[in-house]
Motif scaffolding. Structure first.
Motif, PDB file in Angstrom:
ATOM      1  N   TYR A   1      52.656 -74.558  32.304  1.00 45.33           N
ATOM      2  CA  TYR A   1      53.357 -75.172  31.168  1.00 45.33           C
ATOM      3  C   TYR A   1      54.305 -76.274  31.639  1.00 45.33           C
ATOM      4  O   TYR A   1      54.449 -77.304  30.975  1.00 45.33           O
ATOM      5  CB  TYR A   1      54.121 -74.118  30.352  1.00 45.33           C
ATOM      6  CG  TYR A   1      54.656 -74.713  29.066  1.00 45.33           C
ATOM      7  CD1 TYR A   1      53.811 -74.908  27.972  1.00 45.33           C
ATOM      8  CD2 TYR A   1      55.981 -75.126  28.950  1.00 45.33           C
ATOM      9  CE1 TYR A   1      54.263 -75.482  26.810  1.00 45.33           C
ATOM     10  CE2 TYR A   1      56.443 -75.708  27.774  1.00 45.33           C
ATOM     11  CZ  TYR A   1      55.587 -75.883  26.713  1.00 45.33           C
ATOM     12  OH  TYR A   1      56.038 -76.468  25.556  1.00 45.33           O
ATOM     13  N   ASN A   2      54.919 -76.068  32.796  1.00 41.96           N
ATOM     14  CA  ASN A   2      55.828 -77.091  33.337  1.00 41.96           C
ATOM     15  C   ASN A   2      55.130 -78.432  33.529  1.00 41.96           C
ATOM     16  O   ASN A   2      55.733 -79.486  33.373  1.00 41.96           O
ATOM     17  CB  ASN A   2      56.404 -76.640  34.695  1.00 41.96           C
ATOM     18  CG  ASN A   2      57.598 -75.733  34.509  1.00 41.96           C
ATOM     19  OD1 ASN A   2      58.058 -75.546  33.378  1.00 41.96           O
ATOM     20  ND2 ASN A   2      58.099 -75.161  35.587  1.00 41.96           N
TER      21      ASN A   2
ATOM     22  N   LYS B   1      54.694 -79.875  29.708  1.00 44.88           N
ATOM     23  CA  LYS B   1      55.704 -79.727  28.645  1.00 44.88           C
ATOM     24  C   LYS B   1      56.171 -81.059  28.069  1.00 44.88           C
ATOM     25  O   LYS B   1      56.478 -81.144  26.885  1.00 44.88           O
ATOM     26  CB  LYS B   1      56.887 -78.888  29.124  1.00 44.88           C
ATOM     27  CG  LYS B   1      57.687 -79.488  30.254  1.00 44.88           C
ATOM     28  CD  LYS B   1      58.830 -78.563  30.655  1.00 44.88           C
ATOM     29  CE  LYS B   1      59.596 -79.180  31.806  1.00 44.88           C
ATOM     30  NZ  LYS B   1      60.300 -78.221  32.602  1.00 44.88           N
ATOM     31  N   ASP B   2      56.187 -82.126  28.892  1.00 48.20           N
ATOM     32  CA  ASP B   2      56.652 -83.430  28.397  1.00 48.20           C
ATOM     33  C   ASP B   2      55.701 -84.011  27.357  1.00 48.20           C
ATOM     34  O   ASP B   2      56.084 -84.859  26.556  1.00 48.20           O
ATOM     35  CB  ASP B   2      56.806 -84.432  29.562  1.00 48.20           C
ATOM     36  CG  ASP B   2      57.942 -84.022  30.494  1.00 48.20           C
ATOM     37  OD1 ASP B   2      58.780 -83.195  30.062  1.00 48.20           O
ATOM     38  OD2 ASP B   2      57.976 -84.498  31.648  1.00 48.20           O
TER      39      ASP B   2
ATOM     40  N   ALA C   1      53.757 -81.916  25.343  1.00 50.10           N
ATOM     41  CA  ALA C   1      53.333 -80.775  24.511  1.00 50.10           C
ATOM     42  C   ALA C   1      53.122 -81.185  23.054  1.00 50.10           C
ATOM     43  O   ALA C   1      52.275 -80.634  22.354  1.00 50.10           O
ATOM     44  CB  ALA C   1      54.352 -79.647  24.599  1.00 50.10           C
ATOM     45  N   SER C   2      53.881 -82.187  22.581  1.00 53.48           N
ATOM     46  CA  SER C   2      53.763 -82.607  21.176  1.00 53.48           C
ATOM     47  C   SER C   2      52.406 -83.260  20.894  1.00 53.48           C
ATOM     48  O   SER C   2      51.986 -83.378  19.753  1.00 53.48           O
ATOM     49  CB  SER C   2      54.883 -83.601  20.831  1.00 53.48           C
ATOM     50  OG  SER C   2      54.779 -84.732  21.679  1.00 53.48           O
TER      51      SER C   2
ATOM     52  N   ASP D   1      54.369 -71.610  25.634  1.00 50.63           N
ATOM     53  CA  ASP D   1      55.510 -71.990  26.464  1.00 50.63           C
ATOM     54  C   ASP D   1      55.907 -70.766  27.284  1.00 50.63           C
ATOM     55  O   ASP D   1      56.582 -69.874  26.810  1.00 50.63           O
ATOM     56  CB  ASP D   1      56.668 -72.434  25.550  1.00 50.63           C
ATOM     57  CG  ASP D   1      57.949 -72.681  26.325  1.00 50.63           C
ATOM     58  OD1 ASP D   1      57.938 -72.504  27.550  1.00 50.63           O
ATOM     59  OD2 ASP D   1      58.959 -73.043  25.703  1.00 50.63           O
TER      60      ASP D   1
ATOM     61  N   SER E   1      57.779 -69.220  30.594  1.00 52.55           N
ATOM     62  CA  SER E   1      58.877 -69.625  31.463  1.00 52.55           C
ATOM     63  C   SER E   1      58.475 -69.619  32.938  1.00 52.55           C
ATOM     64  O   SER E   1      59.058 -70.307  33.744  1.00 52.55           O
ATOM     65  CB  SER E   1      60.074 -68.703  31.263  1.00 52.55           C
ATOM     66  OG  SER E   1      59.646 -67.360  31.389  1.00 52.55           O
TER      67      SER E   1
ATOM     68  N   VAL F   1      48.683 -72.314  31.849  1.00 47.57           N
ATOM     69  CA  VAL F   1      48.898 -72.324  30.398  1.00 47.57           C
ATOM     70  C   VAL F   1      47.829 -71.514  29.681  1.00 47.57           C
ATOM     71  O   VAL F   1      46.731 -71.324  30.195  1.00 47.57           O
ATOM     72  CB  VAL F   1      48.895 -73.759  29.791  1.00 47.57           C
ATOM     73  CG1 VAL F   1      50.055 -74.562  30.268  1.00 47.57           C
ATOM     74  CG2 VAL F   1      47.592 -74.466  30.046  1.00 47.57           C
TER      75      VAL F   1
END
Length: 618
Positions: A94-95, A98-99, A101-102, A110, A112, A117
Motif C-alpha cells: 500500500y505504501n 498510496k499517493d 490511491a484516488s 489501506d 498499515s 495490497v
C-alpha cells in the motif's frame, strides 16, 4: 542445477503443443501465436473482432466474474466492483501506491504494514495476481476457442522496470490461470523481436523503444549483441497515456459548451459518453483536419491544430523522459540505431513526428502498435519451442529456487526457465523483538508450500544485534554461476554480519521426476494459491494481534473504556477467525481491528510528537 536440454524445460510434447505469447497490459491484453503455415506471428481474434481484450474485471453480487469488453460498461454503473489497471498493483504494498490511491475507483485496502495490497469487491478480497489471473484465463479460453486445442504454456511480457516481486506476481497469475509460464520477457525486448531485431547472432544494435499505451508511458534503451538483449536504461510516467490525450479533448469541449468539470464526477454516464466521443475524435484527427459531433444537445468540434496544441505538453513530457533515459544509459541520440514505436497512442501523427525529430531519424511503426509486444512474445515462445535454430538459448534453471518464509511458504528468488548465470536478491526482516538469528532454508520446486518442494540446503545467520521486530534488514541473495552452482548469501545490512553457503549442481533428478514436479505444480495450482492466501492472511492477522497487544499495554492510560472494550472485542473476533479456513473472513476482521485502532493510535502518536517537539522551533 543440472544443465538441462530445453525440451525438458518446456515439456516433452513440445512439437504438438502450442506455446502462446501474451501481452498482459494495463489497459488492454492480447494473445498471439506463430502461424503454423506462414510461420509469421499473428494476434488471435475472431472474424472481424478486435484482438484486444480490455484489462477490466467485473464481479457481480454473486461473485461471478466478467472480463473484457463486457466488463467495461460496469466502470460507470458499478465502479466499486469493477477492477481496471490491476497491473499497476502487481507486486506492490500500500505504501507504494498510496499517493495515487484516488486513481482507483474500487477499494484498495489501506494496510498499515508492508504486505502486498489487496482489492475488495463485495465481501471478497483479491490479490493483484488473482485479478490478473482472471484476464489471463479469459485470454487462454479465447485462444483455445479459436485454435480448437488446449493451451497450457505461455510467454508473458512485463515492463522492463518491473522488479522481482512484480515479475513473481505475474508468474503467480499465470499459474493460477492454468498456464505454465515458460518465460517472463521484457516488453521492449518483445517489441524489438517483432521487428526482427536480435534474431541474428552477428547483429549489434542500440534500440530505443517508445511505448505510449492507454494509461502508461515508458521508454527503454536496449543493446542487442549476439542475440542477447540488455536493458541499458528505462524511464517513463506510469500515469501518462492515451487516456490523458482523451481527457484534454474532454476538458476543451466542456469549456466550449460552458459545462463545469464537476459534471464529470456527478454524472458518470455523461462522463463516459463524452470520453468515448473524445476517443473517436482523436482517432479521426489522425487522418482528418476537423471533427464535429453533437452530444447531449451540444454541438462539439475540434480541429487538428487545436488538438495538437492541447496534447503538446503531454508529448513534451515523453521527450523529457526519453532524454533522461539516454542520459542514464550514457548515450547521445546519434548512438541510437533504431526507434521502435509501441502502444496505440503512437498512432497520433504529432507523437510520431515529435519522436522522429527528437531522435533525428524515421521511427519504426509498420507493425500494429497495439499488437507488437504480443507478436514478439509469440516469437520468443517459438524460440523456446526449439523452432528457431538461429537464436542461441542459454542454459536455464529447470526448476524455481527460493527460500522458506513465515508459515512454510516458498518465496521464489530465481524462477524456473531463468537464464544461467543469474542473480537475485530480496530483503527480509525479523519477526520477534531481539531476534538474534534467522534460519535460511533453500528449496527447489514449483509448489507454494516448501513441504511440497525439494530441500537443497539450510544455514543460520546468527549474531544479529538485538533490535525491535521489523527493524533488522536481512538481504538474501542467490547467485548461480555458469556451471549451475548456486551460492546463497544472507547479510544483515545494519551490522554487516553475513553468512553464505554453496549448493552444488543437483544432478540426481531424472527427466520423469522433473516432469512430475512440473505437472504437480499445474494440477495443484488453484489449491496451492488458496493455501498460500490463507497462510498469508493468518500471518498478517497474528502480527496485527501481537502489535496491537503491545501498543495497548504501553498506552493503557491513553485509551477510553469504550475504545478498550471495542478493541478487545475486535481482537477476539480476529483471533477466532484465525482458527477458520476463510481468508476473506480474516481480512475482514483485520480491517475491522485496524479501523478501531487507527484513530486512537494516530491520536496517541500525535500527542507524543507534539510533546517531543514542545519548545522547539522548526
Amino acid at each position: 542445477m543440472a544443465k538441462i536440454a530445453i525440451n525438458i524445460a518446456t515439456g516433452s510434447l513440445q512439437k504438438e503443443e502450442i506455446i502462446v505469447g501474451i501481452d498482459l497490459g494495463t489497459t488492454n491484453s492480447l494473445v498471439a501465436i506463430i502461424h503454423p503455415d506462414t510461420r509469421q506471428p499473428i494476434a488471435l481474434k475472431e472474424h472481424n473482432s478486435s484482438s484486444l481484450v480490455p484489462s477490466v474485471i467485473h464481479f457481480d453480487e454473486y461473485g461471478n466474474v466478467t472480463v473484457g469488453e463486457a466488463a467495461k460498461s460496469f466502470l460507470v454503473t458499478q465502479p466499486q466492483n469493477t477492477i481496471f489497471s490491476a497491473k499497476r498493483l502487481m507486486g506492490k504494498s500500500y505504501n507504494d501506491i498510496k499517493d495515487n490511491a484516488s486513481f482507483f475507483s474500487y477499494k484498495v485496502i489501506d494496510d498499515s504494514n508492508q504486505t502486498m495490497v489487496k482489492v475488495q469487491a463485495g465481501n471478497k478480497f483479491y490479490t493483484p495476481a488473482e485479478l490478473s489471473s482472471f484476464i489471463l484465463k479469459e485470454l487462454k479460453q479465447r485462444a483455445e476457442h479459436i485454435l480448437k486445442t488446449p493451451v497450457n504454456k505461455a510467454v508473458i511480457t512485463v515492463p522492463a522496470y518491473f522488479n522481482d516481486a512484480q515479475r513473481q506476481a505475474t508468474r503467480d497469475a499465470g499459474k493460477l490461470a492454468g498456464l505454465d509460464v515458460l518465460r517472463i520477457v521484457n516488453e521492449p525486448t518483445a517489441a524489438s523481436l517483432a521487428y526482427g531485431l536480435g534474431l541474428h547472432k552477428e547483429e549489434e544494435k542500440t534500440i530505443a523503444v517508445y511505448d505510449l499505451g492507454g494509461g502508461t508511458f515508458d521508454i527503454s534503451i536496449l543493446k542487442i549483441s549476439n542475440g542477447i538483449f540488455e536493458v541499458l536504461s528505462t524511464n517513463g510516467d506510469t500515469y501518462l497515456g492515451g487516456d490523458d490525450i482523451d481527457n484534454s479533448i474532454v476538458k476543451y469541449w466542456l469549456q466550449q459548451a460552458g459545462i463545469n468539470e464537476d459534471e464529470l464526477k456527478v454524472n458518470k454516464e455523461f462522463a463516459q459518453g463524452i470520453r468515448l466521443q473524445a476517443e473517436a475524435a482523436k482517432i479521426y484527427l489522425s487522418s482528418n483536419d476537423i471533427f464535429e459531433t453533437t452530444f447531449n444537445g451540444d454541438a462539439l468540434s475540434i480541429t487538428k491544430k487545436i488538438f495538437e496544441g492541447l496534447i503538446q505538453p503531454l508529448v513534451d513530457k515523453t521527450i523529457v523522459c526519453s532524454s533522461n533515459a539516454l542520459k542514464d544509459a550514457g548515450l547521445t541520440k546519434t548512438a541510437i540505431d533504431v526507434v521502435v514505436m509501441v502502444g496505440g497512442s503512437t498512432r497520433v501523427p504529432l507523437v510520431k513526428e515529435s519522436i522522429s525529430n527528437f531522435f533525428g531519424k524515421a521511427v519504426n511503426d509498420t507493425v500494429n502498435p497495439d499488437e507488437v509486444v504480443a507478436l514478439g512474445a509469440a516469437i520468443q515462445a517459438d524460440i523456446l519451442a526449439g523452432n528457431n535454430k538461429d537464436v542461441l538459448l542459454l542454459d536455464i534453471t529447470p526448476l524455481s529456487l527460493g527460500i522458506e518464509t513465515m508459515g512454510g511458504l516458498m518465496d521464489v528468488m530465481i524462477a524456473r526457465n531463468s537464464k544461467i548465470p543469474n542473480k537475485a536478491s530480496r530483503q527480509y526482516t525479523t519477526q520477534k523483538d531481539g531476534q538474534s538469528g534467522m534460519k535460511i532454508s533453500v528449496y527447489q520446486g514449483e509448489r507454494d508450500m516448501v513441504n511440497d518442494n525439494r530441500k537443497l540446503a539450510e544455514f543460520n545467520l546468527s549474531n544479529i544485534p538485538a533490535m525491535p521486530a521489523g527493524m533488522a534488514k536481512v538481504e538474501v541473495s542467490f547467485l548461480i554461476n555458469a556451471d549451475g552452482i548456486l551460492v546463497v548469501k544472507a547479510k544483515e545490512l545494519r551490522s554487516g554480519i553475513e553468512q553464505s553457503i554453496e549448493v552444488k549442481a543437483q544432478q540426481d533428478l531424472t527427466d520423469a521426476e522433473l516432469e512430475k514436479m512440473l505437472l504437480d505444480s499445474i494440477t495443484h495450482a488453484k489449491e496451492d494459491i488458496a493455501t498460500r492466501a490463507l497462510v498469508e492472511a493468518r500471518t498478517e492477522g497474528e502480527q496485527l494481534l501481537e502489535t496491537t497487544e503491545k501498543f495497548i499495554q504501553k498506552n493503557t492510560t491513553h485509551l477510553s473504556k469504550e475504545e478498550f472494550m471495542q478493541t478487545a472485542a475486535a481482537m477476539q473476533a480476529l483471533q477466532l477467525s484465525l482458527t477458520m479456513n476463510d481468508k476473506d473472513l480474516i481480512h475482514t476482521k483485520v480491517e475491522e481491528l485496524n479501523n478501531i485502532s487507527r484513530p486512537y493510535a494516530e491520536r496517541i502518536m500525535d500527542a507524543a510528537i507534539s510533546y517531543a517537539m514542545r519548545g522547539k522551533t522548526i
